[in-house]
Design an enzyme around this catalytic site. Structure first.
Site, short mmCIF file in Angstrom:
data_model
loop_
_atom_site.label_atom_id
_atom_site.label_comp_id
_atom_site.label_asym_id
_atom_site.label_seq_id
_atom_site.Cartn_x
_atom_site.Cartn_y
_atom_site.Cartn_z
N CYS A 229 39.15 43.62 41.65
CA CYS A 229 37.93 43.13 42.31
C CYS A 229 36.72 43.99 41.95
O CYS A 229 35.64 43.79 42.49
CB CYS A 229 38.13 43.09 43.83
SG CYS A 229 38.48 44.70 44.56
N GLU B 189 36.16 38.77 40.44
CA GLU B 189 37.57 39.13 40.30
C GLU B 189 37.96 38.94 38.83
O GLU B 189 37.56 37.96 38.19
CB GLU B 189 38.43 38.22 41.19
CG GLU B 189 39.79 38.79 41.53
CD GLU B 189 39.81 39.51 42.86
OE1 GLU B 189 40.88 40.02 43.23
OE2 GLU B 189 38.75 39.57 43.53
#
Length: 369
Positions: free
Chosen positions: A324, A358
Site C-alpha cells: 500500500c 496499491e
C-alpha cells in the site's frame, strides 16, 4: 482532497497521473512491458468510514476534518461511501435526531458495510450506556433492518455493548468461487471491496501456475490465504493481531478449508526464528520442517518489510508482494532485485482521489529463469 470536493469527472486523469508517478519510482528495476492499472468505481467504492458528530443547537450532523487546515466540514452525503453506507448514514442520523437517549453525548459514528449487503454501525459516546440506551438501540436496529441486515455496537469508556453481533460477513467472488469472510469491528479490512476482489483474482491467477506450499505473513483475517489455499498443498499464515487471527480461523472453518494453518506471530519474530532454526513461540505446535515452501505472500503495513524479512522472502522461489506504499515497496524491491526478477506488476486503485495506490508484484528467483 476533501471528500465533499471530489469531482468524479477528474477520476481518469487523476489516476493516470498517480500511476505515472508510481511507476517512475521503479525506474531502477526492470519491469515487464504489460503493466496494468485496475480502476476503481469513481464513487460509492468505500465500504467503511467514521464520522464525528457535531451538536449545534437543535441540530446534530456528521463532520470530517480538512486534511490540510484541520477545519471541520459537514458531511450529508459521503461520495466515496457505498450506497448502503450512505443509506445508513441518513437513517441513523434521522433516528438519533428524534431520540434524546441515542443523541445525548453521541461523539462519533462508524460504519462498516459489505458488497454482499450487510452493515455494522458503531455509536461512540461520552457517557455510560445503560439498559435504557440498549432498549433504544434495539429499536434503531429494528428500523435499520428495513434497509439491510445490520448490527449495532455501543461504545463508551470501558464499555462495549452489542446489539446482536460485532461483525459482518462479506462474500467475495474469486475465479467463480464464492468465499465468505467475517469482518470484525475495529479490525483491519480492505476499504475498497471491488478492488480487494480484483486483487484476490490477480493473486489467484498467478498462484494457479505454482505448486508446493505457501507461507503468508501479515495475513489479517485470511483475506488472501483463504482465496489461494486451493492452489497449494499446504498454507501457513501468520498475523500479529489476535482478533484478526481468531477471525481468520473462523473464516477457514466457514469456507471448509482444511489445508491451512493460521497462527499469531509478527513477521519480525517469524523471520528471526526461521533464521535461528527455532520454533516460533506462538506457533510451537507447528513444525516448519513439515512444509515444502515454494511461495511467500506478504501484505505489510505502510512501513514495508524490515531487513530481516526481506532476507527471508529471498529464500523463496516465488514472491507475491502486495503493497500500500510505493515508496517502501521501491526500497524493498531494490534489495529483492538482486535475487529475483519482476514477472508481473499491477496497480490497483484502492484509494481514489488520493496519492495512495496499491501495488501487486510477482517475482521469481533469477536462477529459475
Amino acid at each position: 482532497m476533501r471528500v465533499d470536493q471530489i469531482d468524479i469527472s477528474q477520476y481518469e486523469s487523476l489516476l493516470n497521473e498517480k500511476a505515472q508517478q508510481t511507476l517512475a519510482l521503479f525506474e531502477q528495476i526492470k519491469l515487464p512491458d504489460n503493466i496494468k492499472t485496475i480502476e476503481s468505481n469513481n464513487k460509492n467504492y468505500r465500504l467503511r468510514a467514521e464520522f464525528r458528530v457535531w451538536h449545534q443547537d437543535e441540530d446534530s450532523f456528521y463532520i470530517m476534518f480538512d486534511p490540510v487546515n484541520k477545519e471541520k466540514f459537514r458531511v450529508d452525503y459521503f461520495i466515496p461511501g457505498s450506497e448502503l453506507l450512505n443509506k445508513m448514514m441518513v437513517a441513523v442520523r434521522e433516528h438519533f435526531l428524534n431520540n434524546p437517549i441515542l443523541r445525548f453525548k453521541l461523539y462519533q459514528v462508524d460504519f462498516l458495510t459489505t458488497l454482499s449487503g450487510e452493515a455494522l454501525v458503531s455509536l461512540i459516546y461520552h457517557k455510560k450506556l445503560d439498559d435504557e440506551w440498549q432498549q433504544h438501540a434495539k429499536q434503531l436496529k429494528q428500523a435499520l433492518n428495513e434497509i439491510a441486515p445490520v448490527n449495532i455496537i455501543g461504545r463508551a469508556r470501558k464499555q462495549k455493548v452489542l446489539v446482536d453481533k460485532d461483525y459482518v460477513t462479506e462474500t467475495l467472488s474469486v475465479q467463480n468461487t464464492q468465499y465468505h469472510y467475517q469482518q470484525i469491528e475495529n479490525s483491519f479490512t480492505q476499504p475498497n471491496g471491488m478492488i480487494n476482489q480484483a486483487m484476490l483474482n490477480w493473486a489467484s491467477v498467478i498462484s494457479q501456475s505454482l505448486s508446493g506450499d505457501l507461507l503468508e505473513l501479515y495475513c489479517g483475517n485470511g483475506n488472501f490465504s483463504i482465496a489461494l489455499a486451493k492452489h497449494f498443498n499446504k498454507v501457513l499464515a501468520t498475523e500479529i493481531a489476535r482478533s484478526s487471527v481468531k477471525s481468520a480461523q473462523y473464516n477457514l472453518a466457514k469456507n471448509n478449508i482444511n489445508n491451512t494453518v493460521i497462527g499469531q506471530s509478527s513477521a519480525e519474530d517469524f523471520s528471526a526464528a526461521y533464521f535461528e532454526g527455532k520454533s516460533v513461540k506462538s506457533l510451537k505446535d507447528i513444525a516448519l520442517s513439515d512444509y515444502q515452501f515454494t511461495t511467500i505472500l506478504v501484505d505489510p503495513p505502510r512501513a514495508g518489510l524490515d531487513d530481516k524479512t526481506v532476507e527471508l522472502i529471498q529464500k523463496f522461489d516465488n514472491i507475491i508482494y502486495v503493497s500500500c506504499n510505493p515508496e517502501t515497496l521501491k526500497d524493498n524491491l531494490l534489495a529483492i532485485d538482486e535475487t529475483h526478477q519482476v514477472q508481473d506488476l499491477t496497480l490497483f486503485d484502492q484509494f481514489p482521489y488520493t496519492h495512495h495506490i496499491e501495488t501487486g508484484v510477482w517475482l521469481t528467483r533469477r536462477s529459475l529463469l
